[in-house]
Scaffold this motif. Sequence first.
Motif, PDB file in Angstrom:
ATOM      1  N   ARG A 116      48.069  87.293 -67.430  1.00 49.98           N
ATOM      2  CA  ARG A 116      47.260  87.522 -66.246  1.00 49.98           C
ATOM      3  C   ARG A 116      47.167  86.311 -64.887  1.00 49.98           C
ATOM      4  O   ARG A 116      46.486  86.385 -64.090  1.00 49.98           O
ATOM      5  N   SER A 167      50.822  99.265 -70.740  1.00 54.81           N
ATOM      6  CA  SER A 167      52.344  99.030 -70.698  1.00 54.81           C
ATOM      7  C   SER A 167      52.590  97.806 -69.649  1.00 54.81           C
ATOM      8  O   SER A 167      53.522  97.060 -70.211  1.00 54.81           O
ATOM      9  N   GLY A 168      51.787  97.482 -68.591  1.00 58.31           N
ATOM     10  CA  GLY A 168      52.238  96.567 -67.769  1.00 58.31           C
ATOM     11  C   GLY A 168      52.029  95.162 -68.401  1.00 58.31           C
ATOM     12  O   GLY A 168      52.691  94.255 -68.122  1.00 58.31           O
ATOM     13  N   ARG A 189      62.271 100.997 -56.956  1.00 59.31           N
ATOM     14  CA  ARG A 189      62.927 100.404 -58.001  1.00 59.31           C
ATOM     15  C   ARG A 189      64.098 101.376 -58.310  1.00 59.31           C
ATOM     16  O   ARG A 189      63.719 102.672 -58.324  1.00 59.31           O
ATOM     17  N   ASP A 204      57.525  98.973 -56.464  1.00 57.27           N
ATOM     18  CA  ASP A 204      57.192 100.101 -57.586  1.00 57.27           C
ATOM     19  C   ASP A 204      58.000 101.339 -57.197  1.00 57.27           C
ATOM     20  O   ASP A 204      58.642 101.964 -58.179  1.00 57.27           O
ATOM     21  N   TYR A 230      55.506  94.078 -69.695  1.00 60.63           N
ATOM     22  CA  TYR A 230      56.455  93.744 -68.833  1.00 60.63           C
ATOM     23  C   TYR A 230      55.878  91.983 -68.432  1.00 60.63           C
ATOM     24  O   TYR A 230      56.564  91.359 -68.099  1.00 60.63           O
ATOM     25  N   ARG A 231      54.578  91.874 -68.510  1.00 56.38           N
ATOM     26  CA  ARG A 231      54.179  90.502 -67.932  1.00 56.38           C
ATOM     27  C   ARG A 231      54.436  89.635 -69.182  1.00 56.38           C
ATOM     28  O   ARG A 231      54.514  88.528 -68.855  1.00 56.38           O
ATOM     29  N   ARG A 282      63.555  97.212 -69.203  1.00 58.04           N
ATOM     30  CA  ARG A 282      62.922  98.346 -69.260  1.00 58.04           C
ATOM     31  C   ARG A 282      63.048  98.871 -70.576  1.00 58.04           C
ATOM     32  O   ARG A 282      62.144  99.752 -71.066  1.00 58.04           O
ATOM     33  N   ARG A 291      53.617  95.675 -53.144  1.00 56.32           N
ATOM     34  CA  ARG A 291      53.829  96.223 -54.515  1.00 56.32           C
ATOM     35  C   ARG A 291      54.142  97.457 -54.431  1.00 56.32           C
ATOM     36  O   ARG A 291      54.877  97.994 -55.411  1.00 56.32           O
ATOM     37  N   SER A 342      60.454  93.258 -64.192  1.00 61.43           N
ATOM     38  CA  SER A 342      60.312  94.823 -64.309  1.00 61.43           C
ATOM     39  C   SER A 342      61.362  95.533 -64.056  1.00 61.43           C
ATOM     40  O   SER A 342      61.613  96.698 -64.304  1.00 61.43           O
ATOM     41  N   GLY A 387      50.543 102.880 -66.672  1.00 59.10           N
ATOM     42  CA  GLY A 387      51.521 102.111 -66.171  1.00 59.10           C
ATOM     43  C   GLY A 387      52.123 102.884 -64.930  1.00 59.10           C
ATOM     44  O   GLY A 387      51.113 103.138 -63.928  1.00 59.10           O
ATOM     45  N   ARG A 388      53.339 102.844 -64.765  1.00 62.12           N
ATOM     46  CA  ARG A 388      53.994 103.308 -63.531  1.00 62.12           C
ATOM     47  C   ARG A 388      54.791 104.479 -63.934  1.00 62.12           C
ATOM     48  O   ARG A 388      55.148 105.214 -62.930  1.00 62.12           O
ATOM     49  N   ASP A 389      55.495 104.567 -64.974  1.00 59.03           N
ATOM     50  CA  ASP A 389      56.563 105.607 -65.474  1.00 59.03           C
ATOM     51  C   ASP A 389      56.221 106.255 -66.671  1.00 59.03           C
ATOM     52  O   ASP A 389      57.098 106.583 -67.314  1.00 59.03           O
ATOM     53  N   ILE A 390      54.752 106.110 -66.950  1.00 58.32           N
ATOM     54  CA  ILE A 390      54.579 106.742 -68.542  1.00 58.32           C
ATOM     55  C   ILE A 390      54.738 108.207 -68.415  1.00 58.32           C
ATOM     56  O   ILE A 390      55.414 108.540 -69.439  1.00 58.32           O
ATOM     57  N   VAL A 440      56.523  89.013 -62.051  1.00 62.05           N
ATOM     58  CA  VAL A 440      56.825  90.216 -62.899  1.00 62.05           C
ATOM     59  C   VAL A 440      57.472  91.292 -62.243  1.00 62.05           C
ATOM     60  O   VAL A 440      58.410  92.202 -62.922  1.00 62.05           O
ATOM     61  N   SER A 441      57.399  91.850 -60.940  1.00 58.81           N
ATOM     62  CA  SER A 441      58.038  92.799 -60.457  1.00 58.81           C
ATOM     63  C   SER A 441      59.404  92.529 -60.547  1.00 58.81           C
ATOM     64  O   SER A 441      60.215  93.584 -60.964  1.00 58.81           O
TER      65      SER A 441
HETATM   66  O1   DC Z   1      49.655  97.299 -63.861  1.00 56.74           O
HETATM   67  P1   DC Z   1      50.545  95.535 -63.865  1.00 56.74           P
HETATM   68  O2   DC Z   1      50.073  95.114 -62.832  1.00 56.74           O
HETATM   69  O3   DC Z   1      49.758  94.978 -64.982  1.00 56.74           O
HETATM   70  O4   DC Z   1      51.918  95.651 -64.204  1.00 56.74           O
HETATM   71  C1   DC Z   1      52.593  94.455 -64.110  1.00 56.74           C
HETATM   72  C2   DC Z   1      53.936  94.818 -63.514  1.00 56.74           C
HETATM   73  O5   DC Z   1      54.763  95.763 -64.342  1.00 56.74           O
HETATM   74  C3   DC Z   1      53.932  95.496 -62.416  1.00 56.74           C
HETATM   75  O6   DC Z   1      55.058  94.839 -61.369  1.00 56.74           O
HETATM   76  C4   DC Z   1      54.727  97.068 -62.146  1.00 56.74           C
HETATM   77  C5   DC Z   1      55.335  96.746 -63.808  1.00 56.74           C
HETATM   78  N1   DC Z   1      55.223  97.935 -64.473  1.00 56.74           N
HETATM   79  C6   DC Z   1      56.183  98.891 -64.474  1.00 56.74           C
HETATM   80  O7   DC Z   1      57.338  98.662 -63.928  1.00 56.74           O
HETATM   81  N2   DC Z   1      56.328  99.868 -65.449  1.00 56.74           N
HETATM   82  C7   DC Z   1      55.114 100.286 -66.303  1.00 56.74           C
HETATM   83  N3   DC Z   1      55.052 101.251 -66.905  1.00 56.74           N
HETATM   84  C8   DC Z   1      53.963  99.268 -66.083  1.00 56.74           C
HETATM   85  C9   DC Z   1      53.943  98.208 -65.153  1.00 56.74           C
END
Ligand code: DC
Length: 233
Positions: free
Chosen positions: A96, A34-35, A192, A189, A38-39, A114, A185, A108, A134-137, A104-105
């Motif tokens: 990348r 998922s990241g 947010r 994260d 956002y990238r 989102r 980070r 996102s 990801g972060r919020d899956i 990216v932060s």
């Molecule tokens: O995992 P990554 O470093 O490729 O993620 C890139 C950015 O996206 C990082 O700042 C966190 C954000 N992100 C997010 O907010 N929610 C997700 N589900 C995945 C990534």
Amino acid sequence: MKHIIIAIDGHSSTGKSTFAKAIASVLDYTYLDSGALYRAVTLYALQHGMIGENGIPHAQRIADSLPAISLSFRKDPVSGKNRTWMNGHNVEELIRSLEVSRHVSPVSEISEVRDFVDVQLRKWGEKKGIVMDGRDIGSAVFPNAELKIFMTAPAEIRARRRLEEMTAKGEKASYEEVLANVLERDRLDSGREKHPLVKAPDAVLLDNGNMTVEQQMEWFKKLMKRKWGITLK
Ligand code: DC
């Protein structure tokens, strides 16, 4: 095994993608990062001058341009690996880059971004048989995912791992700089407003600070056996 959704969330530099790919391979599932989406949106914003000199993104301009962004993952016929495509171009390498990583932060954090990414992810999730990291899956995108894993490790260990990766790529940085970046980070994260990084109450915790990838796979196989009575090779 019936096709389910496996959500892998956690702190940065915990090896989520390595673990998620290994699980997908063992189960013959599709791995989705998922990241990467956002990238890709961040890359689009950079390419179209939507990020100010001060690093602050023009949230409204980015939100307005989302309908013009078409994203997909396609398998590379040679390597067999999933590649991120944006508007007809393979952008896997560009997303990348350090430039994208740096911006990216804040991108996102934009609520419309989102929502846009979530719509894509949910569409792909309909097929099931996926491992998504990801972060919020598990907490927001697929709150009904059949299996949720939350990964963490002490910040010092993550910083050391990240430094090793960077050194292998020829990037120079000190341990102190990398540690500061890891902590920053985490702060972004978890702090947010919309969909921060949190462990879903029903997620299984995996602290891999002292574990190799092989040990993490052993842990996963035991979990599958315990949870569903499934024996994986
Ligand atoms: O995992 P990554 O470093 O490729 O993620 C890139 C950015 O996206 C990082 O700042 C966190 C954000 N992100 C997010 O907010 N929610 C997700 N589900 C995945 C990534």
